[in-house]
Write a protein that holds these residues in place. Structure first.
Motif, PDB file in Angstrom:
ATOM      1  N   TRP A 401       0.834  -1.202   0.000  1.00 40.77           N
ATOM      2  CA  TRP A 401       0.000   0.000   0.000  1.00 40.77           C
ATOM      3  C   TRP A 401       0.870   1.254   0.000  1.00 40.77           C
ATOM      4  O   TRP A 401       1.943   1.272   0.606  1.00 40.77           O
ATOM      5  N   LEU A 402       0.386   2.269  -0.683  1.00 41.55           N
ATOM      6  CA  LEU A 402       1.004   3.579  -0.558  1.00 41.55           C
ATOM      7  C   LEU A 402       0.706   4.121   0.828  1.00 41.55           C
ATOM      8  O   LEU A 402      -0.434   4.042   1.289  1.00 41.55           O
ATOM      9  N   PRO A 403       1.672   4.684   1.503  1.00 37.49           N
ATOM     10  CA  PRO A 403       1.385   5.265   2.820  1.00 37.49           C
ATOM     11  C   PRO A 403       0.674   6.609   2.688  1.00 37.49           C
ATOM     12  O   PRO A 403       0.930   7.367   1.754  1.00 37.49           O
ATOM     13  N   ASP A 404      -0.218   6.884   3.606  1.00 38.95           N
ATOM     14  CA  ASP A 404      -0.790   8.226   3.704  1.00 38.95           C
ATOM     15  C   ASP A 404      -0.111   8.995   4.818  1.00 38.95           C
ATOM     16  O   ASP A 404      -0.121  10.218   4.833  1.00 38.95           O
ATOM     17  N   CYS A 405       0.484   8.255   5.722  1.00 39.28           N
ATOM     18  CA  CYS A 405       1.215   8.842   6.839  1.00 39.28           C
ATOM     19  C   CYS A 405       2.223   7.791   7.286  1.00 39.28           C
ATOM     20  O   CYS A 405       1.914   6.601   7.286  1.00 39.28           O
ATOM     21  N   ARG A 406       3.431   8.232   7.634  1.00 40.21           N
ATOM     22  CA  ARG A 406       4.448   7.260   8.020  1.00 40.21           C
ATOM     23  C   ARG A 406       5.498   7.949   8.868  1.00 40.21           C
ATOM     24  O   ARG A 406       5.919   9.063   8.556  1.00 40.21           O
ATOM     25  N   MET A 407       5.905   7.297   9.934  1.00 38.21           N
ATOM     26  CA  MET A 407       6.961   7.839  10.781  1.00 38.21           C
ATOM     27  C   MET A 407       7.635   6.707  11.537  1.00 38.21           C
ATOM     28  O   MET A 407       7.000   5.708  11.869  1.00 38.21           O
ATOM     29  N   SER A 408       8.947   6.864  11.761  1.00 35.52           N
ATOM     30  CA  SER A 408       9.713   5.896  12.563  1.00 35.52           C
ATOM     31  C   SER A 408       9.497   4.468  12.080  1.00 35.52           C
ATOM     32  O   SER A 408       9.312   3.545  12.865  1.00 35.52           O
ATOM     33  N   LEU A 409       9.484   4.280  10.758  1.00 39.77           N
ATOM     34  CA  LEU A 409       9.334   2.968  10.121  1.00 39.77           C
ATOM     35  C   LEU A 409       7.952   2.369  10.309  1.00 39.77           C
ATOM     36  O   LEU A 409       7.722   1.210   9.957  1.00 39.77           O
ATOM     37  N   CYS A 410       7.012   3.138  10.850  1.00 30.99           N
ATOM     38  CA  CYS A 410       5.686   2.619  11.171  1.00 30.99           C
ATOM     39  C   CYS A 410       4.619   3.261  10.290  1.00 30.99           C
ATOM     40  O   CYS A 410       4.798   4.349   9.739  1.00 30.99           O
TER      41      CYS A 410
END
Length: 789
Positions: A401-410
């Motif tokens: 899936w394309l991310p809509d939000c992502r931070m710290s590998l999560c």
């Protein structure tokens, strides 16, 4: 002959214009990382390289989402990784250092837990510049820091201090196995006094997402001889060299870490080099050793290198200020600076999959950033923006899936639609290079057609209803996937725009199914209730009829007060107060049809009614300039044939809501979203993302020049009759490359081909840009989509 003379004359004028449009002296000196460091701006004020992973700064106990704040709260440590401008829980701030003296050189007399060791800093001691941050604690200890890509470098200067018996006190620096919001699940540490090295790792929670991540560090203490070392747990310490710590029981958070004490050097300076990694402690050590040599000049060399990198990133843009205040110039450069703090380039630091593609993290979140930040990077740093798009696609390739939000590998929480689709569409229409567009189309189709099990952090929910009913219903029956079953209005509007972007890319690639998505891009109309009125809380009729409303599965109308979730009512979040619009009111979302503003204007009663509605929205307190959905509404007047009112509206918010003070942002900077809105506005252009459209207003300076980093052509926007008091803010006429230009918008070729736009200004609205043929394009103008895309 006359034509030749005219051509020569125009060439001379262009040369003179280019010579007059020069950089302000030492642009970097205007960058103030402390703008937005209080009042909820949550900016990262510390040291960083562009898109850097290492971000050292002082952490405080008050507004500490970005680590440091000028709210007067106490310093609790100095940590090495942060995000910038985010809301919610503080992000990262892992493994903070803290310098102090222990009374009578007894280690147990030192203060170890956060609350005990917290200390005020001297207000006049704070220095924040690109690549450098410093302050002095009330204890007299001065802390300075700079950064490489994956390494933070600290220089602590300890003033001479004596024990009761007259002997010198020994500096102590502790390392805390925690993060900013104490999310640590477990951590370990090991000390080697002979080499002056501390290594460790910990498992933490992302600040706005699901799962957990593991972080590693390698700290080397140099320029001082280690006298003693050990671990500490809660408020006691001892000469043990290893520690493993868990979270603790219930609300009891177990505090612990390590420390080293030193014979005070003659100059009082103890330098600490901290390598960070998401791979391993060995990788953290390698990062530090390869990036920061063990030399006396390392700190100054690193700081100079950071300054040079920032100068290079800012170099495409040059100003002719025209006598405007230094504060306005500072706001401009500081906004641009913040657009390049995140996303962070973690290429080579991704433990989740192996790939030769770039990996960027801290997309926090695309719902905020697609509107202005990523379009801004497209003009000043297209190479980096292309890498970010490739990173999004590589994430799709490996995680589905394309991310809509992502931070710290999560995976971060999805706020609205699948807005990576807008980022991809924007990159496509602006011809970013190096991108696999077949893969991009596949990823976008996946968002539009397939519902994931957990659409709370990827993809879209409610797709069965979206395809069958042509809207997201209120109280949807969605048994395929799971998420917060709310935001039916805002998700409908965003899905419509996401599908428009998919249609544009599909059409360009020759895909036959693009018409399906073009049709779905009109689904927003199915939630428009033409007889819906709006009352204020005191019962006063706002005088406007026709608003979006929630609709049940059976097609009957639900109800949400149009002013709910506005600044006049209550805040609507993702979980604690979910509603049918996300973080904005129906009043705000009525203006969010970016691809077909002409149809929207027709539905609300025509241009005059639309303008009246916009004016009411911006003057009644309904508009929330602290949140990104409001951005385009400042410029929506263009679509009603009143571009002068967009210029006027921009001036009501700048500098009142956007200025060079510590509280100079109206809300979270959101990884540079607010900064990019400001930078665009001050340059006199504003993007409608996902489309080849920039809306034109007069720049807030006499002239701005942007040299495209790939074509090396320079685009110039110049005001004639510029007035630094901003009485002349209305375009009377325009010339593009010396020829009359009447359109109120321009395309991306302005930047890539290096055109010159000359705007003649006056103090009253004119008919420039007001005729139908001059308006920005809308989907309903052409059933097949915008021409030329």
């Amino acid at each position: 002959m006359a034509i030749l003379q005219t051509s020569i004359l125009y060439s001379l004028l262009l040369l003179q214009s280019a010579q007059n449009t020069v950089a302000t002296r030492d642009d970097l000196r205007y960058v103030n990382p402390l703008i937005g460091s209080t009042n909820g701006g949550n900016v990262f004020a510390g040291a960083s390289l562009p898109y850097g992973m290492a971000k050292p700064v002082a952490d405080v106990g008050g507004q500490n989402t970005g680590g440091f704040s000028t709210d007067g709260s106490k310093v609790t440590g100095f940590s090495h990784m942060h995000d910038s401008g985010t809301g919610g829980n503080p992000s990262m701030g892992n493994f903070p250092l803290f310098p102090q003296y222990c009374e009578d050189n007894i280690v147990d007399n030192c203060k170890f837990p956060k609350s005990a060791r917290a200390i005020h800093y001297k207000n006049d001691s704070v220095v924040a510049k690109p690549g450098y941050f410093a302050l002095t604690l009330e204890s007299g200890i001065k802390a300075e820091m700079t950064a490489e890509r994956r390494t933070a470098l600290y220089r602590f200067t300890f003033p001479r201090s004596r024990a009761a018996d007259g002997s010198d006190l020994n500096p102590l620096i502790l390392l805390d196995l925690t993060d900013l919001w104490d999310s640590r699940q477990n951590a370990s540490i090991s000390l080697d006094a002979d080499s002056g090295r501390i290594k460790g790792n910990g498992t933490f929670l992302p600040s706005f997402g699901a799962g957990s991540y593991k972080s590693y560090f390698c700290a080397d203490f140099v320029n001082a001889e280690v006298k003693d070392s050990g671990i500490w747990v809660n408020d006691r310490a001892g000469p043990v060299q290893d520690l493993f710590v868990t979270r603790g029981f219930n609300n009891f958070y177990l505090q612990g870490g390590g420390y080293m004490t030193f014979d005070r050097p003659h100059d009082g300076i103890v330098t600490v080099r901290v390598g960070v990694s998401y791979i391993s402690t060995d990788q953290a050590c390698k990062n530090a050793e390869s990036e920061v040599p063990d030399s006396e000049d390392a700190f100054d060399d690193l700081r100079k290198n950071a300054e040079n990198e920032w100068k290079q990133k800012l170099s495409p843009i040059k100003l002719t200020p025209g006598g405007v205040s230094d504060e306005m110039i500072s706001s401009f450069w500081s906004g641009i600076y913040r657009t390049m703090l995140s996303p962070q380039d973690l290429t080579g630091e991704n433990p989740l999959w192996k790939s030769d593609e770039p990996y960027f993290d801290s997309f926090y979140c695309l719902w905020d950033a697609f509107r202005a930040q990523h379009p801004f990077l497209t003009i000043i740093d297209p190479q980096a923006q292309s890498k970010m798009v490739r990173s999004l696609l590589d994430t799709f390739k490996h995680e589905g899936w394309l991310p809509d939000c992502r931070m710290s590998l999560c995976k971060g929480w999805t706020q609205g639609g699948s807005n990576a689709d807008v980022v991809l569409a924007d990159a496509y229409v602006k011809n970013l290079t190096g991108i696999d567009w077949e893969l991009a189309y596949k990823a976008m189709v996946n968002d539009a057609e397939n519902e994931p099990l957990e659409w709370s952090y990827e993809g879209r929910g409610g797709l069965q209803s979206w395809k069958r009913l042509n809207y997201v219903p209120y109280l949807d029956f969605d048994y395929i996937g799971f998420g917060t079953n709310s935001r039916s209005i805002s998700r409908t509007l965003e899905y419509a725009y996401n599908d428009y972007g998919l249609a544009i890319v599909g059409k360009g690639l020759g895909k036959k199914d693009y018409t399906t998505y073009l049709s779905r891009s009109g689904n927003w109309q199915n939630l428009y209730k033409e007889d819906q009125k709006s009352l204020l809380e005191n019962g006063t009729d706002t005088g406007f009829t026709g608003f979006f409303q929630p609709k049940y599965i059976n097609g009957t109308w639900g109800y949400q007060d149009p002013i709910a979730c506005s600044a006049l009512a209550s805040w609507c979040s993702l979980t604690s107060n979910p509603s049918e619009t996300f973080e904005s009111s129906i009043w705000e979302y009525i203006f969010f049809v970016p691809h077909d503003m002409a149809k929207l204007i027709e539905m609300v009663g025509g241009p005059q009614s639309f303008v009246s509605r916009l004016d009411y929205f911006h003057t009644s307190g309904l508009a929330d300039m602290g949140n990104e959905p409001v951005f385009l509404t400042v410029y929506d007047y263009h679509y009603a044939g009143r571009p002068g009112l967009s210029a006027s509206r921009a001036h009501t918010y700048i500098p009142s809501s956007f200025n060079a003070t510590h509280n100079g942002l109206p809300g979270n900077d959101d990884s540079g979203a607010m900064g990019s809105f400001l930078a665009w506005s001050l340059m006199g252009l504003f993007p409608n993302p996902g489309q080849n459209v920039y809306l034109i207003i007069p720049p807030f300076f006499e002239a701005v020049a942007i040299t495209h980093p790939e074509t090396h052509k320079t685009a110039t926007i110049r005001n004639v009759n510029f007035d630094k008091t901003y009485k002349n803010i209305f375009i009377q006429s325009a010339k593009l490359n010396g020829k009359p230009y009447t359109k109120s918008w321009i395309g991306h070729e302005f930047f890539t081909q290096g055109m010159t736009l000359e705007l003649t200004l006056g103090d009253k609205e004119s008919d420039w840009g007001t005729h139908k043929e001059d308006l920005p394009p809308s989907l309903s103008d052409s059933v097949a989509g915008y021409e030329g895309m």
